[in-house]
Design a protein around this motif. Structure first.
Motif, mmCIF file in Angstrom:
data_model
loop_
_atom_site.group_PDB
_atom_site.id
_atom_site.type_symbol
_atom_site.label_atom_id
_atom_site.label_comp_id
_atom_site.label_asym_id
_atom_site.label_seq_id
_atom_site.Cartn_x
_atom_site.Cartn_y
_atom_site.Cartn_z
ATOM 1 N N GLY A 1 5.071 -0.141 8.352
ATOM 2 C CA GLY A 1 5.573 0.690 7.115
ATOM 3 C C GLY A 1 6.899 1.394 7.385
ATOM 4 O O GLY A 1 7.504 1.263 8.363
ATOM 5 N N VAL B 1 3.233 -0.483 4.470
ATOM 6 C CA VAL B 1 3.053 0.757 3.682
ATOM 7 C C VAL B 1 4.158 1.478 3.372
ATOM 8 O O VAL B 1 5.174 1.359 4.139
ATOM 9 N N THR C 1 1.036 7.710 8.596
ATOM 10 C CA THR C 1 0.261 6.609 8.701
ATOM 11 C C THR C 1 0.023 6.388 10.154
ATOM 12 O O THR C 1 0.833 6.550 10.896
ATOM 13 N N TYR D 1 -2.453 8.149 5.320
ATOM 14 C CA TYR D 1 -2.858 6.798 5.413
ATOM 15 C C TYR D 1 -3.504 6.661 6.696
ATOM 16 O O TYR D 1 -2.643 6.477 7.680
ATOM 17 N N ILE E 1 0.772 -1.164 -0.077
ATOM 18 C CA ILE E 1 -0.260 -0.003 -0.243
ATOM 19 C C ILE E 1 1.115 1.272 0.065
ATOM 20 O O ILE E 1 1.717 1.560 1.026
ATOM 21 N N CYS E 2 0.962 1.912 -1.336
ATOM 22 C CA CYS E 2 1.869 2.989 -1.022
ATOM 23 C C CYS E 2 1.321 4.285 -1.958
ATOM 24 O O CYS E 2 0.609 4.129 -2.678
ATOM 25 N N PRO F 1 4.414 5.366 2.677
ATOM 26 C CA PRO F 1 3.832 6.397 2.078
ATOM 27 C C PRO F 1 4.542 7.576 1.809
ATOM 28 O O PRO F 1 5.606 7.904 2.249
#
Length: 241
Positions: free
Chosen positions: A144, A114, A153, A124, A85-86, A116
């Motif tokens: 992450g 993640v 995040t 996020y 998830i990026c 981010p």
């Protein structure tokens, strides 16, 4: 493989709505060598909504490539291994399952949820989500790592299954991410095990490029990322734009 090269879907519009779908990028990840970036969705649009959507891939599964976008995912299931998830924008994941696939064929290796590159107010936000370790305890994982810009995040009220609770690394996050970037906020509040017991540390400090960062946030700070506040601000911005 590669962002923009192996994407299953590349969205650039406004108000995309997805529901009751299973989407799979079938790149052969385990035979791709050091490569393997294969998004299910690269979302360059905004106001994307997904309900009951399964995204099956390994690296960069969901890429929010519009730095200013807003998106909302509810009751979904997102699978992956590395930075799966990026990207950027204000993206909310509500009651969604984060499924950690094995990093290697034998189940070993580390996973990162993640990466981010956010520069917006919320970044996020994972609320009421569940982390499931499909490697069954053979590898480790972390929440992450930073990528670019001023990454945010926040994990609120997350449940870890029995394997995920045991394989989360001690620092809980990658302490030094990519491009020498520090987190603007990496936050965690109300993490529970599968039995509902609170397993959130009282304090967790990660050592990044610019110093030490506390990742356990207070109830007051967590409330700043509540569902209604995040969406009401979005609606206010729409009303006066």
């Amino acid at each position: 493989e590669g962002l923009g090269k192996a994407d299953m879907f590349d969205a650039s519009g406004t108000n995309l709505y997805l529901q009751d779908l299973t989407l799979q990028n079938a790149l052969d990840y385990y035979d791709a060598g050091s490569a393997g970036r294969a998004p299910v969705l690269q979302d360059a649009g905004t106001r994307t909504i997904g309900k009951n959507v399964r995204m099956l891939s390994y690296q960069d599964t969901y890429y929010s490539s519009n730095a200013n976008q807003q998106a909302y995912w509810e009751d979904c299931d997102i699978h992956g291994t590395v930075d799966f998830i990026c990207g950027g924008g204000d993206i909310r994941f509500q009651n969604t399952t984060i499924s950690l696939e094995p990093r290697a064929k034998d189940g070993t290796g580390g996973r990162t949820v993640v990466a981010p590159t956010t520069k917006t107010q919320f970044g996020y936000v994972f609320d009421g989500c569940k982390v499931v370790d499909l490697a069954e305890g053979k590898g480790n994982w972390n929440f992450g790592r930073t990528w670019q810009n001023t990454p945010i995040t926040v994990y609120l009220n997350t449940t870890l299954d029995d394997h995920a609770a045991k394989t989360l690394i001690a620092s809980r996050w990658t302490e030094k991410g990519m491009n020498n970037k520090d987190p603007k906020l990496f936050g965690e509040y109300g993490t529970k095990d599968a039995a509902g017991n609170n397993i959130t540390p009282k304090s967790n400090t990660i050592h990044s490029h610019g110093g030490d960062f506390e990742t356990i946030i207070s109830a007051e700070k967590a409330a700043e990322f509540a569902y209604d506040k995040m969406l009401l601000i979005a609606r206010s911005e729409e009303r006066f734009s």
